[in-house]
Design a protein around this motif. Structure first.
Motif, PDB file in Angstrom:
ATOM      1  N   ASP A 149     -52.866  16.578 -14.483  1.00 18.61           N
ATOM      2  CA  ASP A 149     -54.211  16.021 -14.599  1.00 18.61           C
ATOM      3  C   ASP A 149     -55.282  17.107 -14.539  1.00 18.61           C
ATOM      4  OD1 ASP A 149     -52.945  13.613 -14.727  1.00 18.61           O
ATOM      5  OD2 ASP A 149     -53.473  12.964 -12.694  1.00 18.61           O
ATOM      6  N   GLY A 150     -55.066  18.094 -13.670  1.00 20.72           N
ATOM      7  CA  GLY A 150     -56.035  19.180 -13.557  1.00 20.72           C
ATOM      8  C   GLY A 150     -56.131  20.008 -14.825  1.00 20.72           C
ATOM      9  N   GLU A 151     -54.992  20.307 -15.430  1.00 17.52           N
ATOM     10  CA  GLU A 151     -54.988  21.129 -16.644  1.00 17.52           C
ATOM     11  C   GLU A 151     -55.526  20.352 -17.844  1.00 17.52           C
ATOM     12  OE1 GLU A 151     -54.274  24.426 -16.863  1.00 17.52           O
ATOM     13  OE2 GLU A 151     -54.254  24.283 -14.679  1.00 17.52           O
ATOM     14  N   ILE A 152     -55.237  19.069 -17.915  1.00 18.56           N
ATOM     15  CA  ILE A 152     -55.780  18.255 -19.007  1.00 18.56           C
ATOM     16  C   ILE A 152     -57.298  18.164 -18.884  1.00 18.56           C
ATOM     17  CG2 ILE A 152     -55.874  15.942 -20.019  1.00 18.56           C
ATOM     18  CD1 ILE A 152     -53.356  17.488 -20.749  1.00 18.56           C
ATOM     19  N   ALA A 153     -57.791  18.024 -17.660  1.00 17.25           N
ATOM     20  CA  ALA A 153     -59.241  17.973 -17.450  1.00 17.25           C
ATOM     21  C   ALA A 153     -59.897  19.289 -17.857  1.00 17.25           C
ATOM     22  CB  ALA A 153     -59.541  17.655 -15.983  1.00 17.25           C
ATOM     23  N   GLU A 154     -59.270  20.402 -17.500  1.00 15.70           N
ATOM     24  CA  GLU A 154     -59.818  21.708 -17.875  1.00 15.70           C
ATOM     25  C   GLU A 154     -59.759  21.903 -19.390  1.00 15.70           C
ATOM     26  OE1 GLU A 154     -61.238  25.753 -17.562  1.00 15.70           O
ATOM     27  OE2 GLU A 154     -61.558  23.833 -16.556  1.00 15.70           O
ATOM     28  N   ALA A 155     -58.665  21.502 -20.021  1.00 18.30           N
ATOM     29  CA  ALA A 155     -58.561  21.611 -21.474  1.00 18.30           C
ATOM     30  C   ALA A 155     -59.636  20.774 -22.167  1.00 18.30           C
ATOM     31  CB  ALA A 155     -57.170  21.184 -21.937  1.00 18.30           C
ATOM     32  N   SER A 156     -59.922  19.609 -21.613  1.00 16.54           N
ATOM     33  CA  SER A 156     -60.972  18.758 -22.180  1.00 16.54           C
ATOM     34  C   SER A 156     -62.329  19.442 -22.084  1.00 16.54           C
ATOM     35  CB  SER A 156     -60.995  17.409 -21.454  1.00 16.54           C
ATOM     36  OG  SER A 156     -59.757  16.741 -21.599  1.00 16.54           O
ATOM     37  N   ARG A 157     -62.581  20.120 -20.966  1.00 11.29           N
ATOM     38  CA  ARG A 157     -63.837  20.873 -20.809  1.00 11.29           C
ATOM     39  C   ARG A 157     -63.920  21.991 -21.840  1.00 11.29           C
ATOM     40  NH1 ARG A 157     -65.983  25.433 -18.534  1.00 11.29           N
ATOM     41  NH2 ARG A 157     -63.945  26.243 -17.886  1.00 11.29           N
ATOM     42  N   LEU A 158     -62.828  22.707 -22.043  1.00 10.56           N
ATOM     43  CA  LEU A 158     -62.836  23.806 -23.007  1.00 10.56           C
ATOM     44  C   LEU A 158     -63.047  23.284 -24.429  1.00 10.56           C
ATOM     45  CD1 LEU A 158     -59.949  26.098 -21.687  1.00 10.56           C
ATOM     46  CD2 LEU A 158     -62.398  26.220 -21.211  1.00 10.56           C
ATOM     47  N   ARG A 159     -62.523  22.129 -24.706  1.00 12.55           N
ATOM     48  CA  ARG A 159     -62.751  21.551 -26.034  1.00 12.55           C
ATOM     49  C   ARG A 159     -64.229  21.214 -26.221  1.00 12.55           C
ATOM     50  NH1 ARG A 159     -58.678  17.076 -27.964  1.00 12.55           N
ATOM     51  NH2 ARG A 159     -59.447  15.974 -26.103  1.00 12.55           N
ATOM     52  N   ARG A 160     -64.850  20.635 -25.190  1.00 16.02           N
ATOM     53  CA  ARG A 160     -66.271  20.290 -25.286  1.00 16.02           C
ATOM     54  C   ARG A 160     -67.136  21.533 -25.418  1.00 16.02           C
ATOM     55  NH1 ARG A 160     -64.911  17.047 -20.880  1.00 16.02           N
ATOM     56  NH2 ARG A 160     -66.018  18.488 -19.477  1.00 16.02           N
ATOM     57  N   GLU A 161     -66.856  22.547 -24.611  1.00 22.71           N
ATOM     58  CA  GLU A 161     -67.753  23.698 -24.528  1.00 22.71           C
ATOM     59  C   GLU A 161     -67.445  24.794 -25.543  1.00 22.71           C
ATOM     60  OE1 GLU A 161     -68.141  25.187 -20.558  1.00 22.71           O
ATOM     61  OE2 GLU A 161     -68.393  23.193 -19.678  1.00 22.71           O
TER      62      GLU A 161
END
Length: 415
Positions: A149-161
């Protein structure tokens, strides 16, 4: 021998720099003590990490640091005797890894990463090295829901930014993607943008061949012989003397052999890493580049066999090999994938040059004309070779650089 430029260091950074200068019509001599590509550039996971916009930081949580202090992990290991000599680097590395500072660093670092695949692609096509490249991204697999869950959340942030793309994998997806992989994996993450290299040494040498086809020369020499002249720089190489107006220091963890005598004292640490190649058992096949995220090792299907790579070892640069991480990783990896016999006589070891702010040193030396620096790329040397070479070549020839390189300037170190 007279030339427009000397490039010191025939790893992927130096080779790319020499090639980019030669493509701009400059006469260039590439000099190293060994054949091209045999040091740090040889032993990596073979990734051009377009997704790697956030450099690897130092853990900030006290509990995590205590776990690392037990010194029994695959992803990190240290020599107790080396701690006093690397304490200044580690302290600054920890300071720069603070969340707010780390995020600022990532924003400055991202422009280099954003051009990693495109600049490699230009050279790959020119060198005819397409057969060495896989354009399938790479995969992280997770054993716990918390990590997932932590890595998916971080990957989602990187996709947005930053616009990097990924897909979330279920346990069934992993089984379909890698049927010979076994383990209690709850899910995974597939990074879609990166490219993979089936043989990093062969890619480096393909670039060297292209460089030579453009008139570039490759010679053996000792960087310690470099000296300044009234019109530029000279050094002993091959069977004689080479002189040039400009010299680029791209010696990775050995850059201090040139910078220190010239009065530059960069705070550069070393993260050593190990790998070993294995044959698969029976008809087992590893389809793609795969990281066991919680255990901290990587499996890569290279031309030489399945390459198992470890994390970082904090030690003196020239200390003898201590491949304890590789032994730990192999024991876990054999439970995850049917690895057969070792294919190398002994573990390979390389040294990654790392700055405490996690960004490379790229730019003109502040106190010497015609002296340029290109080192300190840490885990992303292969990734950033061509883009670093391009911006250095553009700066030397007076062109507008592809990106603003002021964040990587040598002056940020008070030397």
């Amino acid at each position: 021998m007279a030339a427009d430029a000397i490039v010191l260091g025939a790893g992927i950074i130096g080779v790319s720099t020499a090639l980019q200068l030669a493509r701009r019509g400059k006469s260039v001599v590439l000099i190293d003590r060994k054949e091209p590509g045999l040091e740090t550039s040889y032993g990596n996971a073979g990734l051009i990490q377009r997704e790697g916009v956030v450099p690897y930081g130092f853990p900030q949580q006290f509990g995590t640091i205590l776990r690392y202090a037990l010194n029994n992990r695959i992803d990190a290991h240290f020599h107790w005797k080396a701690i006093p000599s690397v304490s200044s680097f580690l302290a600054r590395y920890w300071w720069h890894s603070n969340l707010s500072r780390h995020q600022l660093i990532a924003r400055a670092y991202a422009p280099l990463i954003e051009h990693s695949v495109s600049t490699h692609n230009e050279l790959i096509e020119a060198a005819g090295a397409q057969d060495l490249i896989a354009k399938q991204g790479w995969t992280e697999v997770f054993r716990t829901r918390v990590k997932h869950d932590g890595e998916i959340a971080e990957a989602s942030r990187l996709r947005r930014e930053y616009g990097v793309e990924f897909s979330e994998l279920s346990a069934a997806d992993i089984a379909a993607k890698e049927p010979n992989l076994s383990g209690d994996f709850v899910g995974g993450l597939h990074w879609q943008d990166p490219w993979s290299v089936r043989d990093p040494l062969a890619l480096t040498r393909a670039y060297v061949k292209l460089f030579e086809s453009l008139g570039g020369r490759v010679l053996k020499g000792d960087a310690k012989s470099l000296s300044q002249t009234k019109t530029g720089w000279r050094m002993v190489a091959g069977d004689g003397i080479v002189e040039a107006k400009d010299v680029v220091v791209a010696l990775g963890p050995w850059s201090d052999t040139v910078t220190k005598p010239l009065g530059y004292h960069f705070l550069v640490g070393v993260k050593r890493g190990y790998h070993m190649h294995y044959a698969p058992k029976g008809n087992a096949k590893l389809n793609g580049w795969t990281m066991d995220a919680e255990r901290g090792y990587f499996l890569a299907p290279m031309n030489q066999g399945i390459r198992l790579t470890t994390g970082a070892e904090f030690a003196r640069r020239d200390a003898p090999k201590t491949p304890v991480q590789l032994a730990r990783a192999e024991a876990v990896a054999r439970e995850t994938f049917p690895l057969g016999e070792r294919l190398d006589k002994e573990p390979w070891m390389g040294a990654r040059p790392c700055t405490p702010d996690m960004m490379p040193v790229i730019g003109k030396a502040p106190r010497h004309e015609g002296l340029w620096f290109a080192f300190g790329h840490a885990h992303h040397g292969l990734t950033l070779g061509p883009v670093t070479g391009q911006v250095i070549a553009e700066a030397i020839t007076g062109e507008k650089t592809l990106i603003d390189i002021s964040a990587y300037r040598p002056e940020r170190f008070r030397a």
